[in-house]
Design an enzyme around this catalytic site. Structure first.
Site, PDB file in Angstrom:
ATOM      1  N   HIS A 130       8.729  -6.258  -0.416  1.00  0.00           N
ATOM      2  CA  HIS A 130       8.919  -5.371   0.737  1.00  0.00           C
ATOM      3  C   HIS A 130       9.666  -6.138   1.823  1.00  0.00           C
ATOM      4  CE1 HIS A 130       5.862  -2.148  -0.178  1.00  0.00           C
ATOM      5  NE2 HIS A 130       5.428  -3.088  -1.005  1.00  0.00           N
TER       6      HIS A 130
ATOM      7  N   HIS B  13       7.993  -6.002  -6.730  1.00  0.00           N
ATOM      8  CA  HIS B  13       8.986  -5.671  -5.703  1.00  0.00           C
ATOM      9  C   HIS B  13       8.612  -6.380  -4.405  1.00  0.00           C
ATOM     10  CE1 HIS B  13       5.812  -2.645  -5.781  1.00  0.00           C
ATOM     11  NE2 HIS B  13       5.944  -2.569  -4.473  1.00  0.00           N
TER      12      HIS B  13
HETATM   13  P1  5GP Z   1       3.217  -1.346  -3.433  1.00  0.00           P
HETATM   14  O1  5GP Z   1       2.001  -0.751  -2.792  1.00  0.00           O
HETATM   15  O2  5GP Z   1       3.191  -1.189  -4.938  1.00  0.00           O
HETATM   16  O3  5GP Z   1       3.480  -2.744  -2.979  1.00  0.00           O
HETATM   17  O4  5GP Z   1       4.441  -0.534  -2.879  1.00  0.00           O
HETATM   18  C1  5GP Z   1       4.945   0.600  -3.489  1.00  0.00           C
HETATM   19  C2  5GP Z   1       5.867   1.246  -2.472  1.00  0.00           C
HETATM   20  O5  5GP Z   1       6.663   2.189  -3.160  1.00  0.00           O
HETATM   21  C3  5GP Z   1       5.127   1.996  -1.369  1.00  0.00           C
HETATM   22  O6  5GP Z   1       5.442   1.415  -0.102  1.00  0.00           O
HETATM   23  C4  5GP Z   1       5.623   3.439  -1.486  1.00  0.00           C
HETATM   24  O7  5GP Z   1       5.878   4.008  -0.234  1.00  0.00           O
HETATM   25  C5  5GP Z   1       6.872   3.308  -2.312  1.00  0.00           C
HETATM   26  N1  5GP Z   1       7.127   4.421  -3.202  1.00  0.00           N
HETATM   27  C6  5GP Z   1       6.218   5.107  -3.950  1.00  0.00           C
HETATM   28  N2  5GP Z   1       6.829   6.043  -4.697  1.00  0.00           N
HETATM   29  C7  5GP Z   1       8.158   5.916  -4.438  1.00  0.00           C
HETATM   30  C8  5GP Z   1       9.314   6.606  -4.916  1.00  0.00           C
HETATM   31  O8  5GP Z   1       9.255   7.527  -5.747  1.00  0.00           O
HETATM   32  N3  5GP Z   1      10.521   6.221  -4.421  1.00  0.00           N
HETATM   33  C9  5GP Z   1      10.628   5.216  -3.517  1.00  0.00           C
HETATM   34  N4  5GP Z   1      11.850   4.903  -3.097  1.00  0.00           N
HETATM   35  N5  5GP Z   1       9.561   4.541  -3.037  1.00  0.00           N
HETATM   36  C10 5GP Z   1       8.346   4.898  -3.488  1.00  0.00           C
END
Ligand code: 5GP
Ligand code: ZN
Length: 139
Positions: free
Chosen positions: A102, A100
């Site tokens: 950001h 994903h």
């Molecule tokens: P990563 O650290 O994998 O790049 O980002 C994962 C993101 O997903 C984090 O910024 C976190 O806040 C978000 N996130 C985690 N759980 C959920 C969820 O259940 N729903 C949504 N919409 N975002 C989530």
């Protein structure tokens, strides 16, 4: 769809989310713990654990959607810029192993910094040609 993947469940609607954009191959939704107002996650509908697992056409589609969403998020929140990025791998802070992008809108005086504030290691720059050659060889 990969069983037990949080974002596969969000993409397929099994878990609710605040959708901001959707097409045949991309799903974008609000980060539930936003770094700033409007923080959006742009995910391919197909499950890829890691950015380097993706094929060229999937990357093109994902980043074109991220570009459009960045423009919309900046407009919607009168942002002056944004940080756009991927935490690629657990060591890099990836918590959800489904690729994903950001999109984090930024405003003057928000106290945030740039991409090099993520990590800063003392690095020998005496032989940058050797560094570049290592990468060229690995390509
Ligand atoms: P990563 O650290 O994998 O790049 O980002 C994962 C993101 O997903 C984090 O910024 C976190 O806040 C978000 N996130 C985690 N759980 C959920 C969820 O259940 N729903 C949504 N919409 N975002 C989530
Ligand atoms: Zn997934």
């Amino acid at each position: 769809m990969t069983e037990d993947c949080l974002f596969c469940k969000i993409v397929s609607g099994k878990i609710p989310s605040y959708r901001v954009y959707e097409d045949d191959s991309v799903y974008a939704f609000l980060d539930i713990y936003p770094a700033s107002e409007g923080h959006t996650l742009v995910a391919p509908k197909k499950h890829f654990g890691n950015f380097t697992d993706m094929r060229a056409e999937d990357v093109t589609t994902l980043f074109e959607a991220a570009r459009k969403i960045t423009a919309a998020v900046e407009k919607a929140f009168s942002a002056e810029g944004s940080n756009i990025g991927i935490n690629n791998g657990e060591v890099a802070g990836q918590e959800v192993p489904h690729v994903h992008v950001h999109v984090i809108p930024r405003k003057k005086g928000d106290g945030g910094r740039g991409i090099k504030s993520i990590v800063w290691t003392e690095t020998d720059t005496a032989n940058l040609e050797g560094t570049a050659e290592k990468i060229r060889k690995a390509l």
